[in-house]
Each structure stands twice: as C-alpha cells, then as structure tokens.
Design a protein around this motif. Structure first.
Motif, PDB file in Angstrom:
ATOM      1  N   UNK A 204       0.836  -1.203   0.000  1.00  0.00           N
ATOM      2  CA  UNK A 204       0.000   0.000   0.000  1.00  0.00           C
ATOM      3  C   UNK A 204       0.870   1.252   0.000  1.00  0.00           C
ATOM      4  N   UNK A 205       1.917   1.253   0.796  1.00  0.00           N
ATOM      5  CA  UNK A 205       2.807   2.418   0.880  1.00  0.00           C
ATOM      6  C   UNK A 205       3.374   2.784  -0.486  1.00  0.00           C
ATOM      7  N   UNK A 206       3.622   1.780  -1.324  1.00  0.00           N
ATOM      8  CA  UNK A 206       4.181   2.025  -2.648  1.00  0.00           C
ATOM      9  C   UNK A 206       3.228   2.787  -3.564  1.00  0.00           C
ATOM     10  N   UNK A 207       1.978   2.948  -3.140  1.00  0.00           N
ATOM     11  CA  UNK A 207       1.004   3.673  -3.968  1.00  0.00           C
ATOM     12  C   UNK A 207       0.619   5.028  -3.370  1.00  0.00           C
TER      13      UNK A 207
ATOM     14  N   UNK B 138       5.551   6.128  -2.718  1.00  0.00           N
ATOM     15  CA  UNK B 138       5.807   6.191  -4.159  1.00  0.00           C
ATOM     16  C   UNK B 138       6.475   7.503  -4.570  1.00  0.00           C
ATOM     17  N   UNK B 139       5.935   8.608  -4.087  1.00  0.00           N
ATOM     18  CA  UNK B 139       6.341   9.912  -4.601  1.00  0.00           C
ATOM     19  C   UNK B 139       6.257  10.973  -3.515  1.00  0.00           C
TER      20      UNK B 139
ATOM     21  N   UNK C 139      17.958  15.226  -5.018  1.00  0.00           N
ATOM     22  CA  UNK C 139      19.244  14.870  -4.422  1.00  0.00           C
ATOM     23  C   UNK C 139      19.052  13.992  -3.183  1.00  0.00           C
ATOM     24  N   UNK C 140      18.096  14.360  -2.331  1.00  0.00           N
ATOM     25  CA  UNK C 140      17.835  13.602  -1.109  1.00  0.00           C
ATOM     26  C   UNK C 140      17.316  12.192  -1.406  1.00  0.00           C
ATOM     27  N   UNK C 141      16.635  12.034  -2.511  1.00  0.00           N
ATOM     28  CA  UNK C 141      16.015  10.747  -2.839  1.00  0.00           C
ATOM     29  C   UNK C 141      16.774   9.950  -3.898  1.00  0.00           C
ATOM     30  N   UNK C 142      17.963  10.438  -4.238  1.00  0.00           N
ATOM     31  CA  UNK C 142      18.791   9.733  -5.225  1.00  0.00           C
ATOM     32  C   UNK C 142      19.057   8.310  -4.734  1.00  0.00           C
ATOM     33  N   UNK C 143      19.027   7.365  -5.644  1.00  0.00           N
ATOM     34  CA  UNK C 143      19.268   5.946  -5.343  1.00  0.00           C
ATOM     35  C   UNK C 143      18.202   5.331  -4.439  1.00  0.00           C
ATOM     36  N   UNK C 144      16.992   5.862  -4.478  1.00  0.00           N
ATOM     37  CA  UNK C 144      15.856   5.254  -3.782  1.00  0.00           C
ATOM     38  C   UNK C 144      14.770   4.995  -4.820  1.00  0.00           C
ATOM     39  N   UNK C 145      13.726   4.333  -4.394  1.00  0.00           N
ATOM     40  CA  UNK C 145      12.600   4.082  -5.302  1.00  0.00           C
ATOM     41  C   UNK C 145      11.576   5.212  -5.264  1.00  0.00           C
ATOM     42  N   UNK C 146      11.775   6.183  -4.376  1.00  0.00           N
ATOM     43  CA  UNK C 146      10.827   7.300  -4.229  1.00  0.00           C
ATOM     44  C   UNK C 146      11.053   8.295  -5.361  1.00  0.00           C
ATOM     45  N   UNK C 147       9.986   8.641  -6.050  1.00  0.00           N
ATOM     46  CA  UNK C 147      10.068   9.604  -7.150  1.00  0.00           C
ATOM     47  C   UNK C 147       9.726  11.003  -6.644  1.00  0.00           C
ATOM     48  N   UNK C 148      10.108  11.995  -7.411  1.00  0.00           N
ATOM     49  CA  UNK C 148       9.820  13.395  -7.091  1.00  0.00           C
ATOM     50  C   UNK C 148       8.819  13.922  -8.115  1.00  0.00           C
ATOM     51  N   UNK C 149       7.769  14.530  -7.610  1.00  0.00           N
ATOM     52  CA  UNK C 149       6.780  15.163  -8.483  1.00  0.00           C
ATOM     53  C   UNK C 149       6.611  16.615  -8.082  1.00  0.00           C
TER      54      UNK C 149
END
Length: 102
Positions: free
Chosen positions: A28-31, A59-60, A73-83
């Motif tokens: 669920x968290x991934x969505x 997710x984002x 930059x903070x989320x580089x190399x993670x699965x979290x996307x930036x929107x």
C-alpha cells in the motif's frame, strides 16, 4: 477464568497472518504520494518529508518547483520519485507560463 491452549500451529498461523498484513501495508505504501505544497514550506520541511518517504517506501513526494532539485538529491538511489506542480494552485496560467515553469 480459563486459559486458552495455544498450539505451535496456532502461533505460526498468527505470525503468518501478521506477515501477510505487513506485506500488504508495504505494498500500500508504494502507492502513496506524500504532498507538501504549502506556500510557506521550508527546506527542512521537504527534508523531513523525503526522510519519511524513504523510511516508509512511499511512491512519490510532491513538492513545489523550487524544491525539486534538493528533493531529487535527497532521494537519489531510492525508489521514491519526485513530483511537482505546474500552474499551482488554480491551473489558470497560460500554456506559455506553464511551459516556462517546467
């Protein structure tokens, strides 16, 4: 008061159900998109949001355009996307203005 006799099988089944429930929470968290679009948001607020998104596997993160570079930059190399948003909050900007924002 009687005590419930619990067998090893019951305990295993209980743990299995907990594991399945936790897996469901992670899925669920991934969505989930975490959003911080307050006009007075600070760099520290965005950093905290990114840390939470990484910790829980969201997710984002959706943030104001001025924070995209630091969040990326903070989320580089993670699965979290930036929107981010364009023409926020009303979307009444002209196409030219929206293109300039991107």
């Amino acid at each position: 008061m009687g005590s419930k006799n619990t067998s090893k099988k019951d305990i295993t089944e209980d743990n299995s159900n907990e594991f399945i429930m936790l897996e469901g929470v992670h899925e669920l968290a991934k969505s989930i998109d975490c959003t911080l679009l307050k006009p007075d948001a600070t760099e520290a607020d965005v950093k905290k949001l990114c840390q939470q998104a990484k910790k829980y596997g969201f997710a984002t993160v959706v943030i104001n355009p001025c924070f995209v570079r630091s969040a990326s930059s903070l989320l580089k190399n993670t699965t979290v996307r930036v929107g981010t948003v364009v023409g926020f909050p009303l979307g009444a900007n002209t196409t030219t203005e929206k293109c300039f924002e991107t």
